[in-house]
Design a protein around this motif. Structure first.
Motif, PDB file in Angstrom:
ATOM      1  N   UNK A 103       0.836  -1.203   0.000  1.00 43.86           N
ATOM      2  CA  UNK A 103       0.000   0.000   0.000  1.00 43.86           C
ATOM      3  C   UNK A 103       0.873   1.256   0.000  1.00 43.86           C
ATOM      4  N   UNK A 104       1.936   1.260   0.816  1.00 45.58           N
ATOM      5  CA  UNK A 104       2.851   2.401   0.828  1.00 45.58           C
ATOM      6  C   UNK A 104       3.670   2.463  -0.464  1.00 45.58           C
ATOM      7  N   UNK A 105       4.010   1.296  -1.006  1.00 46.43           N
ATOM      8  CA  UNK A 105       4.752   1.272  -2.267  1.00 46.43           C
ATOM      9  C   UNK A 105       3.920   1.879  -3.398  1.00 46.43           C
ATOM     10  N   UNK A 106       2.606   1.630  -3.374  1.00 42.32           N
ATOM     11  CA  UNK A 106       1.733   2.208  -4.400  1.00 42.32           C
ATOM     12  C   UNK A 106       1.812   3.725  -4.366  1.00 42.32           C
ATOM     13  N   UNK A 107       1.791   4.299  -3.166  1.00 38.56           N
ATOM     14  CA  UNK A 107       1.925   5.750  -3.029  1.00 38.56           C
ATOM     15  C   UNK A 107       3.293   6.225  -3.522  1.00 38.56           C
ATOM     16  N   UNK A 108       4.330   5.490  -3.159  1.00 35.77           N
ATOM     17  CA  UNK A 108       5.675   5.857  -3.590  1.00 35.77           C
ATOM     18  C   UNK A 108       5.798   5.802  -5.112  1.00 35.77           C
ATOM     19  N   UNK A 109       5.217   4.776  -5.709  1.00 36.97           N
ATOM     20  CA  UNK A 109       5.299   4.617  -7.159  1.00 36.97           C
ATOM     21  C   UNK A 109       4.587   5.764  -7.883  1.00 36.97           C
ATOM     22  N   UNK A 180       9.335   1.233   6.886  1.00 29.92           N
ATOM     23  CA  UNK A 180       9.823   2.518   7.385  1.00 29.92           C
ATOM     24  C   UNK A 180      10.572   3.306   6.320  1.00 29.92           C
ATOM     25  N   UNK A 181      11.339   2.608   5.494  1.00 29.33           N
ATOM     26  CA  UNK A 181      12.049   3.274   4.392  1.00 29.33           C
ATOM     27  C   UNK A 181      11.056   3.911   3.425  1.00 29.33           C
ATOM     28  N   UNK A 182       9.997   3.173   3.083  1.00 32.08           N
ATOM     29  CA  UNK A 182       8.979   3.704   2.172  1.00 32.08           C
ATOM     30  C   UNK A 182       8.270   4.911   2.790  1.00 32.08           C
ATOM     31  N   UNK A 183       7.972   4.833   4.079  1.00 35.64           N
ATOM     32  CA  UNK A 183       7.307   5.950   4.746  1.00 35.64           C
ATOM     33  C   UNK A 183       8.191   7.190   4.709  1.00 35.64           C
ATOM     34  N   UNK A 184       9.489   7.008   4.894  1.00 39.31           N
ATOM     35  CA  UNK A 184      10.409   8.152   4.810  1.00 39.31           C
ATOM     36  C   UNK A 184      10.375   8.772   3.421  1.00 39.31           C
ATOM     37  N   UNK A 185      10.266   7.935   2.396  1.00 36.79           N
ATOM     38  CA  UNK A 185      10.201   8.446   1.027  1.00 36.79           C
ATOM     39  C   UNK A 185       8.902   9.216   0.760  1.00 36.79           C
ATOM     40  N   UNK A 186       7.882   8.979   1.572  1.00 29.93           N
ATOM     41  CA  UNK A 186       6.596   9.643   1.374  1.00 29.93           C
ATOM     42  C   UNK A 186       6.486  10.964   2.132  1.00 29.93           C
ATOM     43  N   UNK A 187       7.605  11.444   2.680  1.00 26.59           N
ATOM     44  CA  UNK A 187       7.533  12.622   3.550  1.00 26.59           C
ATOM     45  C   UNK A 187       7.075  13.878   2.816  1.00 26.59           C
ATOM     46  N   UNK A 193      -3.790  14.211   0.539  1.00 28.66           N
ATOM     47  CA  UNK A 193      -4.009  12.821   0.913  1.00 28.66           C
ATOM     48  C   UNK A 193      -3.668  12.559   2.380  1.00 28.66           C
ATOM     49  N   UNK A 194      -2.911  13.459   3.007  1.00 30.03           N
ATOM     50  CA  UNK A 194      -2.610  13.345   4.429  1.00 30.03           C
ATOM     51  C   UNK A 194      -1.920  12.030   4.761  1.00 30.03           C
ATOM     52  N   UNK A 195      -1.282  11.413   3.752  1.00 32.77           N
ATOM     53  CA  UNK A 195      -0.776  10.057   3.945  1.00 32.77           C
ATOM     54  C   UNK A 195       0.482  10.003   4.809  1.00 32.77           C
ATOM     55  N   UNK A 201       2.090   7.663  11.998  1.00 33.67           N
ATOM     56  CA  UNK A 201       1.302   7.154  13.125  1.00 33.67           C
ATOM     57  C   UNK A 201       1.207   5.631  13.075  1.00 33.67           C
ATOM     58  N   UNK A 202       0.958   5.089  11.882  1.00 31.35           N
ATOM     59  CA  UNK A 202       0.881   3.628  11.714  1.00 31.35           C
ATOM     60  C   UNK A 202       2.213   2.981  12.073  1.00 31.35           C
ATOM     61  N   UNK A 203       3.300   3.588  11.622  1.00 29.02           N
ATOM     62  CA  UNK A 203       4.630   3.023  11.889  1.00 29.02           C
ATOM     63  C   UNK A 203       4.921   3.017  13.389  1.00 29.02           C
ATOM     64  N   UNK A 204       4.545   4.064  14.090  1.00 34.16           N
ATOM     65  CA  UNK A 204       4.768   4.117  15.541  1.00 34.16           C
ATOM     66  C   UNK A 204       3.947   3.041  16.256  1.00 34.16           C
TER      67      UNK A 204
END
Length: 381
Positions: A103-109, A180-187, A193-195, A201-204
């Protein structure tokens, strides 16, 4: 033999099962409401298919926990430890993690790589998830039970070796580390989208869950015989997993109930203003149109960040002259009309209610081809 004072399943375990089932039931109601309001675009953008699959993994993970954490008497069919512990609990813990990663990879892509996440991408991701998790569990299935996990009739419980515990927990840390790496890329993702904040929050939540899981499994090897610890473990697993799903879609569902029209209006305007011309520096100096390939069959609202700005970018002057909702941004009746010019042109294709007159026949930002005419008069890439 094991010098254990065992606490057999009892009333407290039954209450735990009932309460956790209630949490899962409420989350199911949340998803049903989201699907019933799928046309509400802030909800549509949340990729409900993958979120629903993550929920299904959570339910099966909970069923595996009933045996793993000794909430039921492990006799008869329940005594097949590898079925319940390996193929339900461990397998679906990994499925939960890998689906969240996708799901996070989809956002990154879409937002970082500027590529579409199509149905084909989704199927390939699903196949990779299935292959990885089946391979891991199959290897452990073939290894001798004395080295992994086995049923102990005298205790009516599954004995899980320390080597198996260490391997299972280590893989979880690796998977969530990749997440966590993908989440960092989504910063720097679009604020509409507030993602990123949701992702942090999800990662924590997951880091807290992994810490508790590591301590419980590695320090308290026989926690399943201690009533308080096994109940605590089950509650932590269920609460953390359903909280992830609520963080995914809870806010737009809440807004759709209590602030439906004004929130969607604000969300759509922010989305238009957050176009690639501003957020991702995708300005096109040659005046061509940024037009992402779209897969109309996918449910992902963030699937295609296509914005028609024709080299102008989306600056304040341009927005004043081409407001997506007319002169009055809070005029719901006119703003939500699917026939108002420019009402949808600044939105991603998958979020439009009406597709009309796109600025096409120019090279796509996501591919080197020109658009072609469709039999019904539309232009497609």
């Amino acid at each position: 033999m094991y010098h254990i004072t065992a606490s057999n399943p009892g009333k407290d375990d039954t209450i735990t099962i009932a309460v956790c089932s209630g949490f899962l039931g409420l989350t199911a109601m949340l998803l049903v409401y989201a699907w019933c309001n799928y046309n509400y675009r802030p909800i549509r953008a949340k990729n409900l298919t993958w979120t629903t699959l993550i929920y299904c993994a959570t339910v099966l993970w909970f069923i595996g926990n009933l045996v793993t954490n000794n909430h039921v008497r492990i006799v008869g069919v329940w005594s097949n430890c590898k079925l319940w512990v390996l193929w339900l609990r461990v397998f679906f813990v990994y499925v939960f993690a890998t689906m969240t990663i996708v799901r996070f990879y989809a956002l990154d892509r879409v937002f970082n790589q500027k590529k579409p996440f199509t149905r084909r991408s989704s199927l390939i991701s699903g196949a990779i998830i299935l292959s990885f998790n089946v391979a891991y569990c199959l290897v452990n299935q073939l290894i001798s039970s004395s080295l992994t996990l086995e049923y102990v009739p005298d205790l009516e419980a599954c004995k899980i070796t320390m080597a198996f515990r260490i391997a299972a927990v280590s893989v979880q840390w690796l998977l969530w580390g990749a997440c966590g790496v993908l989440i960092f890329r989504l910063r720097n993702i679009q604020s509409s989208f507030n993602e990123f904040r949701e992702s942090v929050a999800i990662f924590l939540v997951i880091i807290g869950l992994l810490t508790e899981t590591s301590v419980t499994n590695l320090h308290y090897e026989y926690y399943v015989f201690e009533k308080k610890r096994r109940i605590q473990k089950t509650y932590v697993d269920v609460v953390a997993s359903v909280l992830v799903i609520w963080l995914f879609i809870g806010y737009p569902v809440y807004k759709s109930i209590f602030d439906r029209e004004s929130y969607e209006q604000m969300w759509l305007e922010r989305l238009a203003k957050d176009g690639p011309g501003n957020t991702y520096d995708c300005s096109n100096p040659q005046g061509t149109t940024a037009y992402a390939k779209m897969d109309e069959n996918t449910d992902s609202g963030f699937n295609n960040s296509q914005v028609n700005y024709n080299g102008k970018g989306i600056n304040s002057a341009y927005m004043n002259n081409h407001r997506p909702f007319g002169d009055d941004p809070f005029n719901i009746e006119s703003g939500m009309s699917t026939h108002v010019p420019y009402n949808d042109n600044l939105l991603p294709m998958a979020l439009r209610n009406n597709i009309h007159n796109p600025l096409l026949n120019s090279p796509s930002l996501f591919g080197g081809n020109y658009s072609n005419s469709h039999p019904d008069g539309r232009h497609v890439i």
